[in-house]
Scaffold this active site. Structure first.
Site, PDB file in Angstrom:
ATOM      1  N   HIS A  44     -24.545  41.167  12.591  1.00 37.67           N
ATOM      2  CA  HIS A  44     -23.561  40.362  12.036  1.00 37.67           C
ATOM      3  C   HIS A  44     -23.832  40.231  10.645  1.00 37.67           C
ATOM      4  CE1 HIS A  44     -20.427  37.574  11.047  1.00 37.67           C
ATOM      5  NE2 HIS A  44     -21.341  36.663  11.477  1.00 37.67           N
ATOM      6  N   TYR A  75     -14.570  35.774   8.200  1.00 34.56           N
ATOM      7  CA  TYR A  75     -14.528  34.346   8.148  1.00 34.56           C
ATOM      8  C   TYR A  75     -15.156  33.811   6.693  1.00 34.56           C
ATOM      9  CZ  TYR A  75     -19.251  34.224  10.139  1.00 34.56           C
ATOM     10  OH  TYR A  75     -20.672  34.417  10.060  1.00 34.56           O
ATOM     11  N   VAL A 175     -24.105  34.805  24.978  1.00 34.92           N
ATOM     12  CA  VAL A 175     -23.560  33.456  24.938  1.00 34.92           C
ATOM     13  C   VAL A 175     -23.507  33.152  23.239  1.00 34.92           C
ATOM     14  CG1 VAL A 175     -23.260  31.228  25.415  1.00 34.92           C
ATOM     15  CG2 VAL A 175     -24.217  32.990  27.212  1.00 34.92           C
ATOM     16  N   VAL A 177     -23.016  30.199  20.089  1.00 33.63           N
ATOM     17  CA  VAL A 177     -23.256  28.970  20.173  1.00 33.63           C
ATOM     18  C   VAL A 177     -22.155  27.746  20.413  1.00 33.63           C
ATOM     19  CG1 VAL A 177     -24.005  27.101  18.314  1.00 33.63           C
ATOM     20  CG2 VAL A 177     -25.003  29.210  18.146  1.00 33.63           C
ATOM     21  N   TYR A 353      -4.996  41.625  55.687  1.00 33.47           N
ATOM     22  CA  TYR A 353      -5.196  41.328  54.140  1.00 33.47           C
ATOM     23  C   TYR A 353      -5.537  39.976  54.165  1.00 33.47           C
ATOM     24  CZ  TYR A 353      -3.353  39.596  49.549  1.00 33.47           C
ATOM     25  OH  TYR A 353      -3.356  39.010  48.489  1.00 33.47           O
ATOM     26  N   ASP A 366      -9.166  38.801  46.870  1.00 29.85           N
ATOM     27  CA  ASP A 366      -8.294  38.905  47.801  1.00 29.85           C
ATOM     28  C   ASP A 366      -8.539  40.312  48.185  1.00 29.85           C
ATOM     29  OD1 ASP A 366      -6.840  39.714  45.523  1.00 29.85           O
ATOM     30  OD2 ASP A 366      -5.067  39.793  46.471  1.00 29.85           O
ATOM     31  N   THR A 368      -8.252  43.852  51.427  1.00 24.69           N
ATOM     32  CA  THR A 368      -8.016  44.214  52.871  1.00 24.69           C
ATOM     33  C   THR A 368      -9.287  44.637  53.698  1.00 24.69           C
ATOM     34  OG1 THR A 368      -7.572  46.444  52.270  1.00 24.69           O
ATOM     35  CG2 THR A 368      -5.916  44.940  52.369  1.00 24.69           C
ATOM     36  N   GLU A 468      -1.754  53.911  53.057  1.00 28.77           N
ATOM     37  CA  GLU A 468      -2.911  54.460  52.154  1.00 28.77           C
ATOM     38  C   GLU A 468      -3.708  55.695  53.139  1.00 28.77           C
ATOM     39  OE1 GLU A 468      -4.963  50.918  51.268  1.00 28.77           O
ATOM     40  OE2 GLU A 468      -3.601  50.371  49.778  1.00 28.77           O
ATOM     41  N   LEU A 469      -4.116  56.799  52.443  1.00 33.13           N
ATOM     42  CA  LEU A 469      -4.714  57.702  53.179  1.00 33.13           C
ATOM     43  C   LEU A 469      -6.049  57.808  52.667  1.00 33.13           C
ATOM     44  CD1 LEU A 469      -1.921  60.247  53.178  1.00 33.13           C
ATOM     45  CD2 LEU A 469      -2.455  58.928  55.034  1.00 33.13           C
ATOM     46  N   TYR A 470      -6.978  57.500  53.588  1.00 32.82           N
ATOM     47  CA  TYR A 470      -8.524  57.666  53.051  1.00 32.82           C
ATOM     48  C   TYR A 470      -9.177  58.838  53.462  1.00 32.82           C
ATOM     49  CZ  TYR A 470      -7.972  52.834  52.078  1.00 32.82           C
ATOM     50  OH  TYR A 470      -7.551  51.422  51.555  1.00 32.82           O
TER      51      TYR A 470
END
Ligand SMILES: Cc1cc2nc3c(=O)[nH]c(=O)nc-3n(C[C@H](O)[C@H](O)[C@H](O)COP(=O)(O)OP(=O)(O)OC[C@H]3O[C@@H](n4cnc5c(N)ncnc54)[C@H](O)[C@@H]3O)c2cc1C
Length: 658
Positions: A44, A75, A175, A177, A353, A366, A368, A468-470
């Protein structure tokens, strides 16, 4: 592995926990323990000029506003009697952690490389143009100029948390400053209390998939991302570097159909298909066309046409980006029971779920979970958050080895088939019972489709009949072809993630992790509490019971935009993260200090409305209540159309349960 000690030139230090907070050197320290901190040192450039006569009377460090010039990616910052001019506009200049010298051998500071003026010539012109009387003063001299080193990450976010590879080894890297104090506080809370007050999931080191830890990926994305540091980035903007890393078995077929690919977790996912363009004429204004370039960017009205056609007939959806892992062994039930809010001791063949909570009762995830056998559970979760979920589950495994986790993400692929004709389509390629009685909602079973044995799970994130098909990944293309042929008679179309992730779910008020769901909100606030709570213990239960007993501070609502007309007369469509305001334009803040903002935004083509999800203080969360949404400096009227999880479309779930 687990961290045991740190070896120094002064001897060993026994340590149960070790935090790597060594800036751009962090990847080298992590590698010593077999862990990854995927960042790259990047230049930078900054010039310090002065003394500037204009600031001659300045006594403090910062007496004048800092200028952040978005048009030039620069800046200008007054510093005493001087001015610092910094740039994120120059060419990306990347190093590797190994290039950074030690303190002992560095001529200057080890993170300071000789200034390369040629990269700053244009920036000199720009800053002079912006501040001719200040910078153009003939008495102003250049005091110092550096190619300073920053830590850049492939997605621009910090890298915080316990490494997935080594227990007890933590990262606090990349991180700035300005984030230092807050980051220190949050990571300390996380380490000592088990969770930080502020949701940190987007900075979690566990988020990276394997390929995202490669030097190639880190270099490619940081090279591309450097100029975005100060740039105006569209919320849906896609990366162009290091694409086509994870391709589903349907990729070539999708390409031939004109798929517009977006990337998630390295997977190329069709967002919409140009082969569906002809549907625009069929649905006309119902596709809610957008004239503003900003909102039409990274979007197509074809998404809304696909949505409407799927609700009329059926759609086939590539869901290969799911993260899938199995929990097996004698303690498998105990593990999933400890993690899931919902009851997991269910019959084999049930699909659950469930929210996954942190210790304070906020959302860790969250997802299933299918019970495939007595001691065998299959967890299916979103690709973007999949690796963090895997770590959270792995962290709960018993020490005695009585339960295991097997990552099947790259072993299985998933196809969704949904719409009123989905049953007819699938019934024509299987003899197994797919009737409403023979294959009830929230169950899964093995079915035979031609030569294939397929795991079918009857759930839906778009609010339609279907499943859903696996299937093992090498058989995926065969399954796609079978469904494709069968779908022809039923006007089935390929449907992209634009429908799956936005329009379909918003009409049904389905929440998304990372948007509505994060640790700062709880299950009751999200409107996802069930009537009964299971007897068994689970992480976050104590807090969850408390939340159930209290009146929720805030309540998740769905709003519809009443009028999209801007001051120029053009209709504008919010994209997400905008503030929700009172009718007199004031901010809305709940008693925990959380501002109301748009957590998800998108079309609801079946309703002819643009829908915004937002948390509102519970007293304001009233059907029909009116507010404003601020978008690009203008305010638009909105109305509460749904409180809690009540769907806006098909509120009795007739379609999904049919
Ligand atoms: C020109 C320039 C301008 C900037 N301006 C801003 C700004 O305006 N605002 C802002 O927020 N940020 C700014 N930054 C970014 C900011 O400086 C960095 O993000 C920040 O310094 C990173 O802090 P850190 O503690 O993670 O790493 P560092 O500051 O790099 O510190 C890492 C430390 O670890 C030590 N170390 C390395 N290896 C070992 C080892 N094996 N054992 C023990 N110690 C070790 C190093 O000696 C070093 O002291 C700027 C950066 C540059 C280059």
């Amino acid at each position: 592995g687990r961290i045991k000690r740190v070896r120094t030139d002064q001897g060993d230090i026994e340590a149960e926990y070790v935090v790597i907070a060594t800036g751009c050197w962090s990847p080298r320290l992590a590698a010593m323990a077999g862990a990854f901190i995927p960042l790259t040192p990047a230049v930078h450039q900054m010039k310090d000029i002065g003394p500037v006569p204009f600031f001659a009377d300045s006594k403090g460090d910062i007496e004048w506003p800092i200028i952040r010039d978005m048009d030039t990616n620069m800046y200008e910052r007054q510093h005493g009697t001087g001015l610092e001019v910094g740039s994120y506009a120059h060419r990306p200049i990347l190093y590797t952690p190994e290039d950074i010298p030690s303190n002992a051998v560095a001529a200057l500071s080890p993170t300071e490389f000789p200034f390369t003026q040629v990269d700053f010539d244009l920036q000199d012109e720009h800053s002079l143009e912006l501040m001719p009387s200040i910078i153009g003063d003939e008495n102003v001299r250049e005091k110092y100029a550096i190619n300073g080193i920053l830590s850049l990450t492939p997605d621009g976010m910090p890298i915080l948390g316990e490494t997935p590879e080594v227990k007890g080894l933590w990262s606090v890297a990349a991180v700035w400053v300005k984030e230092g104090p807050g980051t220190g506080k949050s990571v300390a809370e996380w380490m000592v209390l088990g969770e930080s007050e502020i949701d940190l999931h987007s900075s979690d080191i566990a988020r990276f998939h394997e390929h995202q830890k490669s030097t190639f990926h880190v270099k490619a994305r940081t090279h591309e991302g450097f100029n975005k540091t100060y740039g105006i980035v569209h919320p849906n903007e896609q990366w162009s570097s290091n694409r086509n890393v994870r391709l589903s078995p349907f990729y070539d077929r999708e390409k031939a159909l004109g798929a517009q690919f977006y990337e998630t977790a390295g997977w190329e996912r069709p967002f919409w298909y140009s082969c569906n363009e002809h549907l625009l004429a069929k649905f006309g204004e119902k596709v809610m066309p957008r004239t503003s370039e900003w909102e039409a960017r990274w979007w197509s009205p074809i998404i809304n046409a696909e949505h409407l056609q799927m609700r009329e007939s059926a759609g086939i959806v590539d869901l290969s980006a799911f993260a899938i892992f199995d929990v097996t062994g004698p303690s498998a039930l105990a593990v999933v029971q400890k993690l899931a809010v919902r009851q997991m001791d269910v019959a084999v063949g049930r699909v659950v779920y469930t929210p996954i909570l942190g210790i304070n009762g906020g959302f860790k995830s969250d997802l299933t979970i299918m019970r495939l056998a007595q001691n065998h559970f299959r967890v299916v979760t979103g690709g973007a958050h999949g690796m963090a979920d895997k770590k959270w589950f792995s962290d709960q495994l018993p020490a005695d080895g009585s339960a295991h986790i097997v990552d099947l993400t790259s072993a299985y692929t998933t196809i969704g088939v949904w719409g009123p004709r989905a049953r007819d389509i699938l019934a024509s390629i299987t003899k197994d019972d797919l009737s409403a009685e023979g294959f009830t909602f929230s169950t899964c079973k093995m079915i035979e489709c031609g030569p294939l044995r397929v795991l079918a799970s009857r759930i839906s994130y778009v609010g339609e009949l279907g499943c859903e098909l696996y299937i093992p990944i090498e058989q995926g293309a065969k399954l796609w072809d079978l469904i494709w042929e069968a779908g022809k008679k039923h006007e089935m179309i390929p449907v992209g993630i634009g429908v799956y992730g936005t329009t379909g779910r918003l009409e049904k008020s389905y929440r998304a992790y990372g948007n509505e769901l994060e640790t700062e909100y709880n299950v009751v606030e999200a409107g996802m509490q069930t009537a009964k709570i299971k007897d068994q213990e689970f992480i976050g239960k104590e807090a969850h019971l408390r939340h159930r007993a209290e009146k929720p501070v805030t309540t998740l609502c769905s709003l519809t935009v009443d009028d999209h007309t801007s001051s120029t007369g053009e209709k504008r469509y919010m994209l997400g993260k905008e503030p929700i305001l009172t009718l007199d334009g004031g901010p809305i803040v709940d008693s925990h200090g959380r501002r109301s903002y748009v957590t998800s935004a998108g079309s609801a083509p079946s309703l002819g409305k643009h829908v915004l999800m937002t948390y509102l203080p519970t007293d304001l969360a009233v059907m029909g209540a009116k507010f404003l949404v601020e978008y690009l400096g203008e305010k638009y009227p909105v109305t509460v159309a749904g409180v809690g999880s009540a769907p806006l479309f098909d509120p009795t779930n007739e379609r999904i349960l049919s």
